[in-house]
Motif scaffolding. Structure first.
Motif, PDB file in Angstrom:
ATOM      1  N   GLU A  84      50.369  70.960  38.328  1.00 10.53           N
ATOM      2  CA  GLU A  84      50.724  69.550  38.144  1.00 10.53           C
ATOM      3  C   GLU A  84      50.925  68.847  39.488  1.00 10.53           C
ATOM      4  OE1 GLU A  84      51.000  67.485  35.444  1.00 10.53           O
ATOM      5  OE2 GLU A  84      50.054  69.119  34.336  1.00 10.53           O
ATOM      6  N   ILE A  85      51.514  69.537  40.434  1.00 13.49           N
ATOM      7  CA  ILE A  85      51.752  68.939  41.751  1.00 13.49           C
ATOM      8  C   ILE A  85      50.433  68.680  42.473  1.00 13.49           C
ATOM      9  CG2 ILE A  85      52.764  69.359  44.031  1.00 13.49           C
ATOM     10  CD1 ILE A  85      55.065  70.810  42.537  1.00 13.49           C
ATOM     11  N   VAL A  86      49.516  69.646  42.406  1.00 16.15           N
ATOM     12  CA  VAL A  86      48.204  69.460  43.030  1.00 16.15           C
ATOM     13  C   VAL A  86      47.456  68.331  42.335  1.00 16.15           C
ATOM     14  CG1 VAL A  86      45.941  70.542  43.402  1.00 16.15           C
ATOM     15  CG2 VAL A  86      48.039  71.814  43.904  1.00 16.15           C
ATOM     16  N   LEU A  87      47.493  68.308  41.014  1.00 11.73           N
ATOM     17  CA  LEU A  87      46.841  67.235  40.255  1.00 11.73           C
ATOM     18  C   LEU A  87      47.432  65.875  40.610  1.00 11.73           C
ATOM     19  CD1 LEU A  87      44.753  66.535  38.088  1.00 11.73           C
ATOM     20  CD2 LEU A  87      46.539  66.853  36.387  1.00 11.73           C
ATOM     21  N   LEU A  88      48.753  65.802  40.748  1.00 12.92           N
ATOM     22  CA  LEU A  88      49.408  64.553  41.142  1.00 12.92           C
ATOM     23  C   LEU A  88      48.954  64.132  42.537  1.00 12.92           C
ATOM     24  CD1 LEU A  88      51.522  62.289  40.762  1.00 12.92           C
ATOM     25  CD2 LEU A  88      53.192  63.849  41.763  1.00 12.92           C
ATOM     26  N   ALA A  89      48.908  65.073  43.459  1.00  7.59           N
ATOM     27  CA  ALA A  89      48.508  64.739  44.827  1.00  7.59           C
ATOM     28  C   ALA A  89      47.085  64.196  44.863  1.00  7.59           C
ATOM     29  CB  ALA A  89      48.627  65.973  45.721  1.00  7.59           C
ATOM     30  N   VAL A  90      46.180  64.818  44.135  1.00  6.64           N
ATOM     31  CA  VAL A  90      44.789  64.354  44.106  1.00  6.64           C
ATOM     32  C   VAL A  90      44.703  62.987  43.435  1.00  6.64           C
ATOM     33  CG1 VAL A  90      42.502  64.825  43.124  1.00  6.64           C
ATOM     34  CG2 VAL A  90      43.794  66.663  44.206  1.00  6.64           C
ATOM     35  N   THR A  91      45.412  62.815  42.337  1.00  5.57           N
ATOM     36  CA  THR A  91      45.398  61.536  41.623  1.00  5.57           C
ATOM     37  C   THR A  91      45.957  60.421  42.483  1.00  5.57           C
ATOM     38  OG1 THR A  91      45.680  62.699  39.525  1.00  5.57           O
ATOM     39  CG2 THR A  91      46.166  60.358  39.525  1.00  5.57           C
ATOM     40  N   VAL A  92      47.080  60.669  43.135  1.00  5.82           N
ATOM     41  CA  VAL A  92      47.682  59.655  44.005  1.00  5.82           C
ATOM     42  C   VAL A  92      46.751  59.348  45.167  1.00  5.82           C
ATOM     43  CG1 VAL A  92      49.580  59.227  45.619  1.00  5.82           C
ATOM     44  CG2 VAL A  92      50.072  60.125  43.349  1.00  5.82           C
ATOM     45  N   LEU A  93      46.109  60.350  45.722  1.00  6.09           N
ATOM     46  CA  LEU A  93      45.179  60.141  46.819  1.00  6.09           C
ATOM     47  C   LEU A  93      44.008  59.254  46.383  1.00  6.09           C
ATOM     48  CD1 LEU A  93      44.486  60.901  49.760  1.00  6.09           C
ATOM     49  CD2 LEU A  93      43.149  62.778  48.818  1.00  6.09           C
ATOM     50  N   ILE A  94      43.434  59.548  45.237  1.00  9.59           N
ATOM     51  CA  ILE A  94      42.307  58.750  44.735  1.00  9.59           C
ATOM     52  C   ILE A  94      42.750  57.324  44.447  1.00  9.59           C
ATOM     53  CG2 ILE A  94      40.727  58.453  42.784  1.00  9.59           C
ATOM     54  CD1 ILE A  94      40.577  61.560  42.682  1.00  9.59           C
ATOM     55  N   ARG A  95      43.871  57.166  43.766  1.00  9.67           N
ATOM     56  CA  ARG A  95      44.338  55.822  43.425  1.00  9.67           C
ATOM     57  C   ARG A  95      44.765  55.052  44.667  1.00  9.67           C
ATOM     58  NH1 ARG A  95      47.406  57.504  37.916  1.00  9.67           N
ATOM     59  NH2 ARG A  95      45.523  57.624  36.648  1.00  9.67           N
ATOM     60  N   THR A  96      45.322  55.724  45.652  1.00  8.24           N
ATOM     61  CA  THR A  96      45.681  55.058  46.895  1.00  8.24           C
ATOM     62  C   THR A  96      44.429  54.594  47.624  1.00  8.24           C
ATOM     63  OG1 THR A  96      47.688  56.401  47.069  1.00  8.24           O
ATOM     64  CG2 THR A  96      46.918  55.314  49.079  1.00  8.24           C
ATOM     65  N   PHE A  97      43.403  55.413  47.623  1.00 13.50           N
ATOM     66  CA  PHE A  97      42.119  55.063  48.227  1.00 13.50           C
ATOM     67  C   PHE A  97      41.541  53.824  47.547  1.00 13.50           C
ATOM     68  CE2 PHE A  97      37.483  55.680  48.593  1.00 13.50           C
ATOM     69  CZ  PHE A  97      37.363  55.782  49.969  1.00 13.50           C
ATOM     70  N   ILE A  98      41.542  53.831  46.224  1.00  9.84           N
ATOM     71  CA  ILE A  98      41.048  52.666  45.468  1.00  9.84           C
ATOM     72  C   ILE A  98      41.906  51.444  45.761  1.00  9.84           C
ATOM     73  CG2 ILE A  98      40.782  51.699  43.139  1.00  9.84           C
ATOM     74  CD1 ILE A  98      40.053  54.569  42.228  1.00  9.84           C
ATOM     75  N   SER A  99      43.215  51.619  45.774  1.00  6.65           N
ATOM     76  CA  SER A  99      44.127  50.503  46.038  1.00  6.65           C
ATOM     77  C   SER A  99      43.902  49.909  47.421  1.00  6.65           C
ATOM     78  CB  SER A  99      45.588  50.960  45.919  1.00  6.65           C
ATOM     79  OG  SER A  99      45.889  51.320  44.607  1.00  6.65           O
ATOM     80  N   PHE A 100      43.680  50.768  48.414  1.00  2.00           N
ATOM     81  CA  PHE A 100      43.457  50.293  49.775  1.00  2.00           C
ATOM     82  C   PHE A 100      42.247  49.360  49.828  1.00  2.00           C
ATOM     83  CE2 PHE A 100      41.152  50.796  53.795  1.00  2.00           C
ATOM     84  CZ  PHE A 100      42.096  50.280  54.669  1.00  2.00           C
ATOM     85  N   PHE A 101      41.126  49.825  49.270  1.00  2.00           N
ATOM     86  CA  PHE A 101      39.910  49.023  49.336  1.00  2.00           C
ATOM     87  C   PHE A 101      39.981  47.792  48.436  1.00  2.00           C
ATOM     88  CE2 PHE A 101      38.354  52.947  51.201  1.00  2.00           C
ATOM     89  CZ  PHE A 101      37.750  52.424  52.335  1.00  2.00           C
ATOM     90  N   LEU A 102      40.646  47.921  47.301  1.00  2.00           N
ATOM     91  CA  LEU A 102      40.812  46.766  46.422  1.00  2.00           C
ATOM     92  C   LEU A 102      41.702  45.724  47.078  1.00  2.00           C
ATOM     93  CD1 LEU A 102      39.979  45.682  43.691  1.00  2.00           C
ATOM     94  CD2 LEU A 102      41.900  46.869  42.679  1.00  2.00           C
ATOM     95  N   ASN A 103      42.761  46.174  47.731  1.00  2.00           N
ATOM     96  CA  ASN A 103      43.655  45.259  48.438  1.00  2.00           C
ATOM     97  C   ASN A 103      42.921  44.548  49.566  1.00  2.00           C
ATOM     98  OD1 ASN A 103      46.078  43.996  48.823  1.00  2.00           O
ATOM     99  ND2 ASN A 103      46.929  45.605  50.101  1.00  2.00           N
ATOM    100  N   ARG A 104      42.073  45.289  50.284  1.00  2.00           N
ATOM    101  CA  ARG A 104      41.284  44.689  51.355  1.00  2.00           C
ATOM    102  C   ARG A 104      40.332  43.640  50.791  1.00  2.00           C
ATOM    103  NH1 ARG A 104      37.859  48.456  55.251  1.00  2.00           N
ATOM    104  NH2 ARG A 104      36.186  47.913  53.838  1.00  2.00           N
ATOM    105  N   GLU A 105      39.725  43.932  49.649  1.00  2.00           N
ATOM    106  CA  GLU A 105      38.816  42.971  49.033  1.00  2.00           C
ATOM    107  C   GLU A 105      39.559  41.723  48.557  1.00  2.00           C
ATOM    108  OE1 GLU A 105      35.184  42.702  45.929  1.00  2.00           O
ATOM    109  OE2 GLU A 105      35.565  44.454  47.144  1.00  2.00           O
ATOM    110  N   ILE A 106      40.772  41.902  48.054  1.00  2.00           N
ATOM    111  CA  ILE A 106      41.583  40.754  47.631  1.00  2.00           C
ATOM    112  C   ILE A 106      41.859  39.851  48.825  1.00  2.00           C
ATOM    113  CG2 ILE A 106      43.890  40.067  46.835  1.00  2.00           C
ATOM    114  CD1 ILE A 106      43.844  42.578  45.050  1.00  2.00           C
ATOM    115  N   LYS A 107      42.250  40.444  49.952  1.00  2.00           N
ATOM    116  CA  LYS A 107      42.525  39.648  51.155  1.00  2.00           C
ATOM    117  C   LYS A 107      41.285  38.913  51.623  1.00  2.00           C
ATOM    118  CE  LYS A 107      46.384  42.337  52.894  1.00  2.00           C
ATOM    119  NZ  LYS A 107      46.864  43.278  53.902  1.00  2.00           N
ATOM    120  N   GLU A 108      40.136  39.595  51.589  1.00  2.00           N
ATOM    121  CA  GLU A 108      38.886  38.946  51.988  1.00  2.00           C
ATOM    122  C   GLU A 108      38.545  37.786  51.055  1.00  2.00           C
ATOM    123  OE1 GLU A 108      35.869  41.949  52.162  1.00  2.00           O
ATOM    124  OE2 GLU A 108      36.807  42.962  53.860  1.00  2.00           O
TER     125      GLU A 108
END
Length: 117
Positions: A84-108
């Motif tokens: 569960e911890i590994v799954l959480l880490a991977v999920t958070v990493l993927i969602r953080t990656f998506i959030s980063f680029f989505l946030n950048r697109e919102i600012k643009e």
């Protein structure tokens, strides 16, 4: 009452809430889109409106993703296995990656809309 059962219910509620946030964002964006498209405005004004709508929808999607991360954290607390911890880490990493680029697109989108205004 068993704490695991309470946490499972809490996870379902938080997951459901995140889906509602995203759906609400889509409804708001759709309303804004149709209102803008059917208004008698210049083409450039409609382009500005679309950029602002994209930014608004993106912000709802980001909020929904953040709420989903909270649900995943609660799920890991309920079942604290290494899997569960590994799954959480991977999920958070993927969602953080998506959030980063989505946030950048919102600012643009916001900057483009401000530049065109």
């Amino acid at each position: 009452m068993d704490i695991h059962l309470v946490l499972e219910w809490l996870i379902w509620i938080v997951d459901g809430f995140s889906v509602l946030v995203i759906i609400w964002g889509v409804v708001v964006a759709a309303f804004m889109f149709f209102k803008s498209e059917f208004a008698k405005k210049a083409v450039t004004d409609k382009m500005i409106s679309r950029q602002l709508i994209r930014a608004k929808l993106g912000s709802y999607i980001l909020l929904g993703l953040e709420i989903l991360i909270a649900a995943d954290i609660i799920g890991t607390i309920a079942n604290p296995s290494i899997n569960e911890i590994v799954l959480l880490a991977v999920t958070v990493l993927i969602r953080t990656f998506i959030s980063f680029f989505l946030n950048r697109e919102i600012k643009e989108a916001q900057e483009l809309a401000q530049d065109q205004a």
